[in-house]
Design a protein around this motif. Structure first.
Motif, PDB file in Angstrom:
ATOM      1  N   PHE A  91       0.852  -1.183   0.000  1.00  0.00           N
ATOM      2  CA  PHE A  91       0.000   0.000   0.000  1.00  0.00           C
ATOM      3  C   PHE A  91       0.893   1.240   0.000  1.00  0.00           C
ATOM      4  O   PHE A  91       2.098   1.150   0.237  1.00  0.00           O
TER       5      PHE A  91
ATOM      6  N   GLN B 179       6.411   4.502   7.925  1.00  0.00           N
ATOM      7  CA  GLN B 179       5.367   3.636   8.454  1.00  0.00           C
ATOM      8  C   GLN B 179       5.127   3.776   9.951  1.00  0.00           C
ATOM      9  O   GLN B 179       4.142   3.300  10.453  1.00  0.00           O
TER      10      GLN B 179
ATOM     11  N   ARG C 266       1.656   4.870  11.173  1.00  0.00           N
ATOM     12  CA  ARG C 266       0.494   4.016  11.285  1.00  0.00           C
ATOM     13  C   ARG C 266       0.755   2.805  12.166  1.00  0.00           C
ATOM     14  O   ARG C 266      -0.003   2.471  13.027  1.00  0.00           O
ATOM     15  N   HIS C 267       1.864   2.146  11.886  1.00  0.00           N
ATOM     16  CA  HIS C 267       2.162   0.966  12.675  1.00  0.00           C
ATOM     17  C   HIS C 267       3.147   1.383  13.748  1.00  0.00           C
ATOM     18  O   HIS C 267       4.241   0.902  13.829  1.00  0.00           O
TER      19      HIS C 267
END
Ligand code: SF4
Length: 336
Positions: free
Chosen positions: A28, A326, A329-330
């Motif tokens: 993504f 990232q 989000r994570h």
């Protein structure tokens, strides 16, 4: 053989939780995480699957009992099931209490059954909307039906699913109750994450989308009776129970400092850097000592040295999220 002394930091916190990123890649391109055309790390920078195994095994030998695998998207790393297979031996021996992962869900349709067979009992799936179009907009390359199928596959395989939702004003605000109801219906756990959207959003969009969880909570309280739960996991999540449905909902605000005193976790990047604290830059290179010797002495010494530098608390700096993609989000603290 005597077991090596466990990892205890200078503030008497035992380090029992390791979060490991196995790749910087993802299928993504979420707007707040990655640019559409990303340049990823050259292969030689990354720890190989064998090196990841050796690294994790060393940490487990030093007392780490919980391993969370992340990315990027961990399930897009080629051969990743070999790594999970390797780690499952530590579950079998009892040295590891939990092996889990944070995923965008896209590959679960392929891997859920195998993951369950290897002893994975719980996973976190990052999912911000249940609307096809909005999902495609925010993930750019992601497609919702594939993710929902993946989540179904995980559930069918007996894996407990926690949905992690990044709260974004003007984006999923109107879906608050829809998401809560869906999780109740599907029997998934649910956690909301407050985050300043990053990625390549404009400054303006970013501020527009900041949705403080206090506000979200107030909205929830209009429909449900909320009871605060005392439960802590050594991480930043706070939990409330919705009395009407019995659901337990988590809230994670990255600026919260109040979990530092019980923080039992550290984070390893896919290039072998160990971050002792999410909110601080200090990190230790573990790849060099790992590659320098086939024995683990150098690596162990480097790990102990790093843990001796684990700070007491953090001073969260949002600018790092941008650097680390990232992370937004994570996030390394999320997912309890
Ligand atoms: S937020 Fe997660 S799913 Fe989205 S691009 Fe980043 S790593 Fe991939």
């Amino acid at each position: 053989m005597t077991r090596p002394a466990p990892l205890i930091d200078p503030f008497a916190r035992p380090i029992e939780y390791l979060r490991v990123s196995v790749t910087d890649r993802c299928d993504f391109r979420c707007t707040y995480c990655m640019a559409e055309h990303m340049t990823f790390l050259p292969k030689k920078e990354l720890l190989t699957l064998e090196e990841l195994d050796r690294m994790c095994t060393t940490f487990i030998g030093l007392g780490v009992e919980k391993l969370r695998i992340t990315g990027g998207e961990p399930l897009v790393r080629k051969g990743i099931m070999t790594f999970f297979q390797g780690m499952s031996r530590h579950l079998e021996s009892g040295a590891l209490r939990e092996l889990t992962l944070t995923t965008n869900g896209s590959q679960l349709g392929r891997f859920a059954t195998d993951l369950a067979a290897l002893g994975i009992k719980r996973i976190n799936v990052s999912l911000d909307t249940l609307d096809d179009k909005k999902f495609a907009d925010i993930t750019r390359w992601g497609r919702l039906p594939q993710v929902l199928k993946g989540i179904d596959a995980a559930k069918a395989a007996g894996i407990r699913v926690k949905i992690n939702v990044v709260a974004l004003k003007g984006f999923n605000e109107d879906e608050l109750f829809g998401i809560v109801d869906w999780c109740a219906h599907e029997d998934h756990d649910l956690t909301f994450i407050e985050v300043m959207p990053m990625g390549d959003m404009s400054e303006e969009a970013r501020l527009d989308q900041y949705w403080p969880l206090e506000e979200l909570r107030t909205r929830l309280a209009e429909r449900f009776t909320l009871t605060d739960l005392a439960e802590r996991t050594g991480g930043p999540a706070r939990y409330v129970k919705l009395e009407e449905t019995g659901q337990k909902i988590g809230f994670i605000t990255p600026l919260t400092h109040n979990f530092c005193e019980s923080c039992n976790r550290v984070r390893l990047t896919c290039t072998g850097e160990l971050f002792m604290c999410l909110g601080q830059e200090d990190n230790a290179d573990l790849r060099a000592p790992l590659r320098e010797s086939a024995e683990n002495d150098l690596l162990e010494a480097a790990i102990r040295n790093a843990i001796s530098r684990k700070p007491k608390g953090h001073d969260f700096d949002y600018s790092r999220q941008k650097v680390e993609g990232q992370m937004s989000r994570h996030m390394s603290h999320t997912g309890g």
